[in-house]
Design a protein around this motif. Sequence first.
Motif, PDB file in Angstrom:
ATOM      1  N   LYS A   1       0.765  -1.227   0.023  1.00 39.90           N
ATOM      2  CA  LYS A   1      -0.077   0.042   0.014  1.00 39.90           C
ATOM      3  C   LYS A   1       0.833   1.349   0.016  1.00 39.90           C
ATOM      4  CE  LYS A   1      -4.291  -1.861   1.897  1.00 39.90           C
ATOM      5  NZ  LYS A   1      -5.028  -1.425   0.761  1.00 39.90           N
ATOM      6  N   LEU A   2       2.009   1.215   0.202  1.00 39.03           N
ATOM      7  CA  LEU A   2       3.047   2.353   0.225  1.00 39.03           C
ATOM      8  C   LEU A   2       3.102   2.668  -1.264  1.00 39.03           C
ATOM      9  CD1 LEU A   2       4.835   3.761   2.469  1.00 39.03           C
ATOM     10  CD2 LEU A   2       6.758   2.468   1.494  1.00 39.03           C
ATOM     11  N   LYS A   3       2.758   2.044  -2.170  1.00 38.60           N
ATOM     12  CA  LYS A   3       2.979   2.266  -3.756  1.00 38.60           C
ATOM     13  C   LYS A   3       1.848   2.932  -4.043  1.00 38.60           C
ATOM     14  CE  LYS A   3       5.659  -1.867  -4.726  1.00 38.60           C
ATOM     15  NZ  LYS A   3       5.705  -3.058  -5.272  1.00 38.60           N
ATOM     16  N   GLU A   4       0.754   3.075  -3.327  1.00 39.82           N
ATOM     17  CA  GLU A   4      -0.592   3.652  -3.728  1.00 39.82           C
ATOM     18  C   GLU A   4      -0.833   5.057  -3.785  1.00 39.82           C
ATOM     19  OE1 GLU A   4      -3.841   1.384  -1.899  1.00 39.82           O
ATOM     20  OE2 GLU A   4      -3.035  -0.472  -2.577  1.00 39.82           O
ATOM     21  N   SER A   5       0.085   5.803  -2.908  1.00 40.90           N
ATOM     22  CA  SER A   5      -0.148   7.091  -2.527  1.00 40.90           C
ATOM     23  C   SER A   5       1.128   7.764  -2.081  1.00 40.90           C
ATOM     24  CB  SER A   5      -1.312   7.315  -1.497  1.00 40.90           C
ATOM     25  OG  SER A   5      -1.544   8.746  -1.379  1.00 40.90           O
ATOM     26  N   LYS A   6       1.281   8.959  -2.325  1.00 36.45           N
ATOM     27  CA  LYS A   6       2.370   9.809  -1.738  1.00 36.45           C
ATOM     28  C   LYS A   6       2.271  10.176  -0.221  1.00 36.45           C
ATOM     29  CE  LYS A   6       4.955   9.228  -5.363  1.00 36.45           C
ATOM     30  NZ  LYS A   6       5.888   8.501  -5.743  1.00 36.45           N
ATOM     31  N   THR A   7       1.040   9.753   0.316  1.00 37.67           N
ATOM     32  CA  THR A   7       0.668  10.230   1.779  1.00 37.67           C
ATOM     33  C   THR A   7       0.677   9.198   2.545  1.00 37.67           C
ATOM     34  OG1 THR A   7      -1.828  10.229   1.005  1.00 37.67           O
ATOM     35  CG2 THR A   7      -0.568  12.362   0.935  1.00 37.67           C
ATOM     36  N   HIS A   8       1.085   8.072   2.007  1.00 36.77           N
ATOM     37  CA  HIS A   8       0.852   6.666   2.962  1.00 36.77           C
ATOM     38  C   HIS A   8       2.370   6.467   3.456  1.00 36.77           C
ATOM     39  CE1 HIS A   8      -2.589   4.336   0.717  1.00 36.77           C
ATOM     40  NE2 HIS A   8      -2.939   5.418   1.187  1.00 36.77           N
ATOM     41  N   VAL A   9       2.591   5.996   4.633  1.00 38.02           N
ATOM     42  CA  VAL A   9       4.139   6.003   5.224  1.00 38.02           C
ATOM     43  C   VAL A   9       3.924   4.632   6.211  1.00 38.02           C
ATOM     44  CG1 VAL A   9       4.400   8.575   5.565  1.00 38.02           C
ATOM     45  CG2 VAL A   9       3.435   7.143   7.494  1.00 38.02           C
ATOM     46  N   SER A  10       5.203   4.091   6.050  1.00 37.72           N
ATOM     47  CA  SER A  10       5.318   2.832   6.906  1.00 37.72           C
ATOM     48  C   SER A  10       6.276   3.439   8.166  1.00 37.72           C
ATOM     49  CB  SER A  10       5.862   1.805   6.090  1.00 37.72           C
ATOM     50  OG  SER A  10       6.339   0.632   7.003  1.00 37.72           O
ATOM     51  N   VAL A  11       5.960   2.827   9.264  1.00 39.72           N
ATOM     52  CA  VAL A  11       6.748   3.132  10.579  1.00 39.72           C
ATOM     53  C   VAL A  11       7.545   1.940  11.113  1.00 39.72           C
ATOM     54  CG1 VAL A  11       5.500   5.228  10.852  1.00 39.72           C
ATOM     55  CG2 VAL A  11       4.605   2.891  12.106  1.00 39.72           C
ATOM     56  N   SER A  12       8.484   2.106  11.952  1.00 37.10           N
ATOM     57  CA  SER A  12       8.825   0.941  12.586  1.00 37.10           C
ATOM     58  C   SER A  12       8.185   0.709  13.855  1.00 37.10           C
ATOM     59  CB  SER A  12      10.472   1.174  13.217  1.00 37.10           C
ATOM     60  OG  SER A  12      10.492   2.064  14.052  1.00 37.10           O
ATOM     61  N   ASP A  13       8.385  -0.415  14.477  1.00 37.40           N
ATOM     62  CA  ASP A  13       7.296  -1.051  15.484  1.00 37.40           C
ATOM     63  C   ASP A  13       8.076  -0.147  16.587  1.00 37.40           C
ATOM     64  OD1 ASP A  13      10.059  -2.283  15.559  1.00 37.40           O
ATOM     65  OD2 ASP A  13       9.351  -3.870  16.282  1.00 37.40           O
ATOM     66  N   ASP A  14       9.217   0.038  16.955  1.00 34.96           N
ATOM     67  CA  ASP A  14       9.728   0.991  17.926  1.00 34.96           C
ATOM     68  C   ASP A  14       9.259   2.413  17.934  1.00 34.96           C
ATOM     69  OD1 ASP A  14      11.187  -1.262  18.996  1.00 34.96           O
ATOM     70  OD2 ASP A  14      13.072  -0.667  18.195  1.00 34.96           O
ATOM     71  N   PHE A  15       9.298   2.959  16.847  1.00 35.84           N
ATOM     72  CA  PHE A  15       8.679   4.236  16.522  1.00 35.84           C
ATOM     73  C   PHE A  15       7.048   4.529  16.950  1.00 35.84           C
ATOM     74  CE2 PHE A  15       7.104   7.996  14.146  1.00 35.84           C
ATOM     75  CZ  PHE A  15       7.706   8.914  14.853  1.00 35.84           C
ATOM     76  N   ALA A  16       6.474   3.170  16.435  1.00 34.37           N
ATOM     77  CA  ALA A  16       4.963   3.080  16.675  1.00 34.37           C
ATOM     78  C   ALA A  16       4.766   3.136  18.299  1.00 34.37           C
ATOM     79  CB  ALA A  16       4.326   2.018  15.992  1.00 34.37           C
ATOM     80  N   LYS A  17       5.523   2.635  18.897  1.00 39.25           N
ATOM     81  CA  LYS A  17       5.305   2.437  20.352  1.00 39.25           C
ATOM     82  C   LYS A  17       5.583   3.724  21.075  1.00 39.25           C
ATOM     83  CE  LYS A  17       6.756  -2.415  20.585  1.00 39.25           C
ATOM     84  NZ  LYS A  17       7.974  -3.328  21.252  1.00 39.25           N
ATOM     85  N   LYS A  18       6.666   4.258  20.546  1.00 42.46           N
ATOM     86  CA  LYS A  18       7.082   5.651  20.862  1.00 42.46           C
ATOM     87  C   LYS A  18       5.922   6.715  20.860  1.00 42.46           C
ATOM     88  CE  LYS A  18      11.163   6.375  19.166  1.00 42.46           C
ATOM     89  NZ  LYS A  18      12.399   6.789  18.954  1.00 42.46           N
ATOM     90  N   ILE A  19       5.139   6.726  19.905  1.00 43.58           N
ATOM     91  CA  ILE A  19       4.090   7.677  19.546  1.00 43.58           C
ATOM     92  C   ILE A  19       2.773   7.253  19.822  1.00 43.58           C
ATOM     93  CG2 ILE A  19       3.977   7.271  16.951  1.00 43.58           C
ATOM     94  CD1 ILE A  19       4.073  10.412  16.605  1.00 43.58           C
ATOM     95  N   PHE A  20       2.486   6.008  19.800  1.00 45.04           N
ATOM     96  CA  PHE A  20       1.348   5.721  20.019  1.00 45.04           C
ATOM     97  C   PHE A  20       1.140   4.887  21.117  1.00 45.04           C
ATOM     98  CE2 PHE A  20       0.940   6.724  15.493  1.00 45.04           C
ATOM     99  CZ  PHE A  20      -0.088   7.484  15.595  1.00 45.04           C
ATOM    100  N   SER A  21       2.330   4.416  21.654  1.00 47.07           N
ATOM    101  CA  SER A  21       2.125   3.290  22.748  1.00 47.07           C
ATOM    102  C   SER A  21       1.630   1.961  22.399  1.00 47.07           C
ATOM    103  CB  SER A  21       1.378   3.913  23.989  1.00 47.07           C
ATOM    104  OG  SER A  21       1.916   4.985  24.485  1.00 47.07           O
ATOM    105  N   THR A  22       1.705   1.521  21.312  1.00 46.46           N
ATOM    106  CA  THR A  22       1.349   0.355  20.555  1.00 46.46           C
ATOM    107  C   THR A  22       1.896  -0.022  19.174  1.00 46.46           C
ATOM    108  OG1 THR A  22      -0.642  -1.056  19.924  1.00 46.46           O
ATOM    109  CG2 THR A  22      -0.917   1.211  19.835  1.00 46.46           C
ATOM    110  N   THR A  23       1.731  -1.171  18.724  1.00 39.77           N
ATOM    111  CA  THR A  23       2.208  -1.406  17.427  1.00 39.77           C
ATOM    112  C   THR A  23       0.975  -1.437  16.549  1.00 39.77           C
ATOM    113  OG1 THR A  23       2.215  -3.679  17.860  1.00 39.77           O
ATOM    114  CG2 THR A  23       4.510  -2.504  18.019  1.00 39.77           C
ATOM    115  N   ASP A  24      -0.341  -1.430  17.114  1.00 38.20           N
ATOM    116  CA  ASP A  24      -1.445  -1.837  16.319  1.00 38.20           C
ATOM    117  C   ASP A  24      -1.810  -0.194  15.933  1.00 38.20           C
ATOM    118  OD1 ASP A  24      -3.741  -2.307  15.115  1.00 38.20           O
ATOM    119  OD2 ASP A  24      -4.902  -2.501  17.107  1.00 38.20           O
TER     120      ASP A  24
END
Length: 803
Positions: free
Chosen positions: A138-161
């Motif tokens: 899905k990263l290929k579908e739009s320039k506004t799509h991003v992918s994040v690392s699991d550690d970064f997801a935990k830092k900013i959302f406190s979860t990987t979901d």
Amino acid sequence: MLKIWFKLLLKHHQKRKLNSFVNYLGLTLGFTGLTLMLLYLNEEKSYHQWHPKKETIYRVLHESHAEKEIWSTATFIEGPTYKEEIPEVEDYFLTQNYYENRIVRNEKKSIYSEKILHAQSNFFDFFPYPIMGGNPEKLKESKTHVSVSDDFAKKIFSTTDVVGKNLFYNSENYIITSVYQIPEKSYFQPEMIVPLRNLDIDNWDWFSKTLFCKITENADPKLVSDKMDQTFSKYRSSIGAKEEGLTLEEYEEKLGMSVFIEPLSNLHLKTIADNAGPERKANYQMIMILLGLSILLLIISGLNFINLATVTLTQRSKEIGIKKCLGTSPFVLSKYYFFEVLIFTIIALFSSFILIEIILPYFNQFMNIELHLFDWKTLLQTLFIVLIFTLFISAIPSIYFYRIEMIKALKGQQFKTKKGKFFRHFILGTQFLISGFFIIGILVIQKQVDFMMSKDLGFSGDQILIVDFHEEEDNLKKFDLAKKELIKHSSIHEISTNSVPPGDDFITFALNYQDQIIDAKINLITPGYLEMYDIPILKGRSFKENIASDTSSNIIINEAFAKRLNFYDNPIGKKVKLGIETDKYDGWSTIVGMVKDYHIHGFDNEIKPMILTSFKNVEWYANLLNSIQFKISSENIPETIAYIEKFWKKNYQKEFPFKYEFADEKFAKSYKEYQQQMTLFEILSSLVILIATLGLFALCSLTIQERYKEIAIRKTLGATTKEMMIPLMQVFFKVVIISSILVFPIAFYMMQLWLDNFIYRIHMPILPYIITPIFLTFLVLIVVGTKAFIATKLKTTHYLKYE
């Protein structure tokens, strides 16, 4: 039988404690050095080994024909062209070769990230990181799509979901489409991947991105590289030659570039480019030097062991003779001796593991790496080396078991031969040779590092504080505001900036002067920059704020530029054309000044032709203003920095960390690795000399002990202390002299190769080659002289009572 053997083994080592201690210490230090270097090498080799297709992915590099520089950047148009015209190229991938540092927000929280990567949306086709959630396609579908690392997801959302959630970055709203896990040893280790935009730039001269190509599994990399080179020349050279009014051959000679590729598996450790990705680059040369030196350390320990073993066989000759008399075969004797040595080396090996555990945290901090002792690959390699090493150091003494004559052995005469003495002296000479090499090496390295640290850089970076921007928007306005307000502080003397602080990289452009075309480095500056750094102006003048042309078309050059174009004596007023044009700028520039050559990179890089021009000359130049530089007083430095920080956070970039560095410290990083080499070489040299000295002490003790009866007879006949000492010492002096002569050409050749890494270097010094034999001779004088003097004081009656 086994019990008796163990008792004899213990009795032997108890009786000869000095020998055992010297061997134990030498082997422990040797195994420590070798294991540590194997850990270091295996750590650096492990990069990209997780990648299932690492042997089919290659980075595209370029080498300029005129300057012989290796560029790790490529153009946008190359990837699609190679894929279309070269059957072996299956796909391509473009990316930035650096991370951006920005504030990333969600609805509740803000995070400062220093690892944001802008890359083509097929990132996961080339770097298949484990996906923890979502769909990487899905990263290929739009320039506004991003992918994040699991550690970064935990830092900013406190979860990987977090799939489907929003992130705000660079004033835009992005949707998270996948979460990945970063392999530890990878070219990229980003916290967030943002799709690269504007990929359709049709320009064969804009080298701004890193290009990877995936080739078919059975393809020949050399053939693919040649095809890329031909394709690149076909398009770029033909277009460039037409634009510059040159023939194809002239363009290739002056501005042509070669294309070649290097495999992903080699990038971190063996790349020939200046960088190996956004993560750190390994220093392959230093690793191999240190590995080689650690092997020499182990060799000198082994030579000590062999030398002392062959001497002590003399003292064990009766024991060996009795065993042979009782029917023990030479093979059985050799086998028992091998196990005796094996037990000793295993004890030394485990001692080395304990020592490594103690020093590893300091080594990690010193080298800025993260090594762990319990790496199974390294441990298996070490155990294999220990086994081979044990075979080697036990095999040579074991030869004597086959040559023993029983009657002579029982009389203790078996090993008193000229051949035996020659062999021991040969090994001792080899130890002196290795020690001499280390002494010469450390003196030469120290001389070169001292030269780099004291050499005139062409500028003064003392008390210049570099404060980084974290954004590219309106940095010129921010600079003007800071200069206007902060210059009022009494401890801030000057404020200016440039695009290339000491230690950073240049942008390169082609320049034309009367049909002479060269590549030149571009350094963007503000008025007052040359004065702040005390860079001498040899001809002409510096930029002035009240002269409009200084911010539109005028340039300042360095000496290398003037020499390359053959107008060193009269450069002022010359007009050159820069290979860039805009609506407001036609590329023509007038030289108004020439500065003395000064260093930006380390001393292993030649000073290249360079022009200095204004940030306002071309509109997009302003994007390269990434710092403000302050000349501050040497007094009250903490208070001055605190004042700047307070202004910084009050007026802009409130959420960003305040980051600064002193210019001289920043430049010092360019030769930090050579300081590390010198430090490690000093440590290894000290260990080698220590082991050699202990070995010499033990050997001369045993050798002199064999001559006690001779000394007693000489003393009885009235010989003076001097007359008794000289025969005991002269053989060791002969060995030192011969070793010193032999080490000169070896050390000279090896150190010449090391010095050749530097463009700016010392001439090979003579002093180390004079100091080394004097030092080794003094060492022998102290060690052997002391033992010889003590030997002359023995009681003659004790050694002559049977005569």
